[in-house]
Enzyme design. Sequence first.
Site, PDB file in Angstrom:
ATOM      1  N   HIS A  90     -10.217  -8.416  -7.828  1.00 49.68           N
ATOM      2  CA  HIS A  90     -10.116  -7.718  -6.570  1.00 49.68           C
ATOM      3  C   HIS A  90     -10.793  -8.634  -5.629  1.00 49.68           C
ATOM      4  CE1 HIS A  90     -11.785  -5.383  -2.653  1.00 49.68           C
ATOM      5  NE2 HIS A  90      -9.997  -5.091  -3.207  1.00 49.68           N
ATOM      6  N   LYS A 142       0.953  -1.318   0.133  1.00 54.05           N
ATOM      7  CA  LYS A 142      -0.317  -0.234  -0.020  1.00 54.05           C
ATOM      8  C   LYS A 142       0.871   1.687  -0.042  1.00 54.05           C
ATOM      9  CE  LYS A 142      -4.083  -2.289   0.149  1.00 54.05           C
ATOM     10  NZ  LYS A 142      -4.855  -2.042  -0.931  1.00 54.05           N
TER      11      LYS A 142
END
Length: 374
Positions: free
Chosen positions: A307, A177
């Site tokens: 996803h 991230k």
Amino acid sequence: MAYTPDAIKTITLSSIRLPLAVPISDAKVFTGRQKPMTEVAMLFAEITTTEGHSGIGFSYSKRGGGPAQYAHAKEIAEAALGEDPNDIAKLYTKLLWAGASVGRSGLATQALAAIDVALYDLKAKRAELPLAKFLGSHRDSVRTYNTSGGFLNASIDEVKERASKSLEDGIGGIKIKVGLPDSAEDLRRVSAVREHIGDAPLMVDANQQWDRATALRMGRTLDELGLVWIEEPLDAYDVEGHARLTRTLDTPIATGEMLSSVAEHRALIDARACDIVQPDAPRVGGITQFMRLLTLADEAGLDIAPHFAMEIHLHLAACYPRETWVEHFDWLDPLFNERLETKDGRMIVPDRPGLGITLSDQARAWTVDTVTIG
């Protein structure tokens, strides 16, 4: 052998709260837009038929929305009773119209997704085929990358340790991230992981937290690190901004996970606003809609990387004509009795019929509400 008519007898809906071991933070937490994630709200649908067949499917919500999905599913599920479970496209339309006053995306599609997935699981099990084989697969394994070890609440040393463990476990790539208010810290973390894993595939995910200028500036710097993609650099609905980045940067742009309808994805695809589409079957309404998206993406010459929800998406990704990626998350493991296998950078399509999953005793223990309709 002649076809034996069948009918949906019962639909059992369950609201399950999956607790996370530690609170999870991505860039949306550090920009003050969301709180750390402490659980995942799961919606399960279990269907039985008059001929004795059964299927299981699920949807989910991170942070808010779980109770609303469950409530909406309870309202619309009765519309499927007595119908032939093989008529999945017909049932999708009927369920969508049953709740049409709240629209044809978002909550409306996410609630009925669990039922839609369960119908495909049932039909594939009836055929005694893994779902990928039932739909028509192109391969028996899919490239896989790990996300769950790369969140921003983890120190860079923890991220590096988890990356090593993932690669040792046969996972092919690592995603971390980014999107912190301090872009220099983002670059420090990405550079450290790149150095640590060498030339192994590396992806980054900004979770929609950059503005256009920051995304362009960061993208140009990240171009030097040989990333597989930059994910969600901008707001999920900024089609024009994503299209500009896709044209400008060398690193592929990936987005789409937050979109909850085929129409929203079509706008993204028509504008060539990404190189890699990241649809989420539970969010767009299940497998019926997901397969429509695969056709659109393939016609546009785009890659896909679904996803989350690897238990569903492994089968669907195996059906795409060109090589894909599937996201490895171990968060849902306690819910199921089975485990997916990773080897040599790929996730193996299981040989069990349907999705190949059954709910664990732990999942039953985490159930906060359940209802059987029919």
